[in-house]
Motif scaffolding. Structure first.
Motif, PDB file in Angstrom:
ATOM      1  N   ILE A  60       0.787  -1.271  -0.305  1.00 46.64           N
ATOM      2  CA  ILE A  60       0.021   0.019  -0.105  1.00 46.64           C
ATOM      3  C   ILE A  60       0.802   1.189   0.390  1.00 46.64           C
ATOM      4  O   ILE A  60       1.127   2.372  -0.731  1.00 46.64           O
ATOM      5  N   GLN A  61       1.961   1.042   0.835  1.00 45.27           N
ATOM      6  CA  GLN A  61       2.825   2.603   0.863  1.00 45.27           C
ATOM      7  C   GLN A  61       3.367   2.470  -0.529  1.00 45.27           C
ATOM      8  O   GLN A  61       3.467   3.619  -1.069  1.00 45.27           O
ATOM      9  N   GLU A  64       1.041   4.213  -2.968  1.00 45.40           N
ATOM     10  CA  GLU A  64       0.937   6.027  -2.887  1.00 45.40           C
ATOM     11  C   GLU A  64       1.360   6.336  -2.901  1.00 45.40           C
ATOM     12  O   GLU A  64       1.926   7.486  -3.650  1.00 45.40           O
ATOM     13  N   GLU A  65       3.371   6.130  -3.091  1.00 41.87           N
ATOM     14  CA  GLU A  65       4.445   6.540  -3.140  1.00 41.87           C
ATOM     15  C   GLU A  65       4.509   6.654  -4.980  1.00 41.87           C
ATOM     16  O   GLU A  65       4.688   7.472  -5.463  1.00 41.87           O
ATOM     17  N   ARG A  67       1.911   6.603  -6.840  1.00 42.58           N
ATOM     18  CA  ARG A  67       0.581   7.853  -7.169  1.00 42.58           C
ATOM     19  C   ARG A  67       0.801   9.294  -7.217  1.00 42.58           C
ATOM     20  O   ARG A  67       0.903  10.052  -8.118  1.00 42.58           O
ATOM     21  N   LYS A  68       1.710   9.773  -5.717  1.00 42.45           N
ATOM     22  CA  LYS A  68       2.467  10.506  -5.464  1.00 42.45           C
ATOM     23  C   LYS A  68       3.370  11.706  -6.737  1.00 42.45           C
ATOM     24  O   LYS A  68       3.609  12.208  -7.279  1.00 42.45           O
TER      25      LYS A  68
END
Length: 77
Positions: A60-61, A64-65, A67-68
């Motif tokens: 998940i992390q 998220e990274e 996507r950013k």
């Protein structure tokens, strides 16, 4: 396991059942009274979803990274 589906008119099926011996009728009753062990497609799909793979916190992390990073890259252009 092989499966075959046949469409038989109800009256024809009823006639066939009436010709069974008492022993065969008893066995048929037992079979019909048992819970159907075969799962339908919906149950199999739900089971697959519940028992399927899941994301770890690290996964998940990472998502998220990514996507950013993509959002940052898109706004640069």
């Amino acid at each position: 396991m092989m499966e075959m589906k046949v469409q038989i008119p109800f009256q024809q099926l009823l006639t066939a059942v009436r010709t069974l011996t008492p022993t065969q009728k008893a066995r048929l009753r037992e079979e019909l009274a048992e819970e159907n062990p075969a799962k339908d497609d919906k149950d199999a799909f739900i089971e697959m979803l519940l028992n399927g793979p899941v994301y770890t916190e690290k996964d998940i992390q990472t998502i998220e990274e990514n996507r950013k990073s993509l959002a940052k890259w898109r706004t640069k252009s």
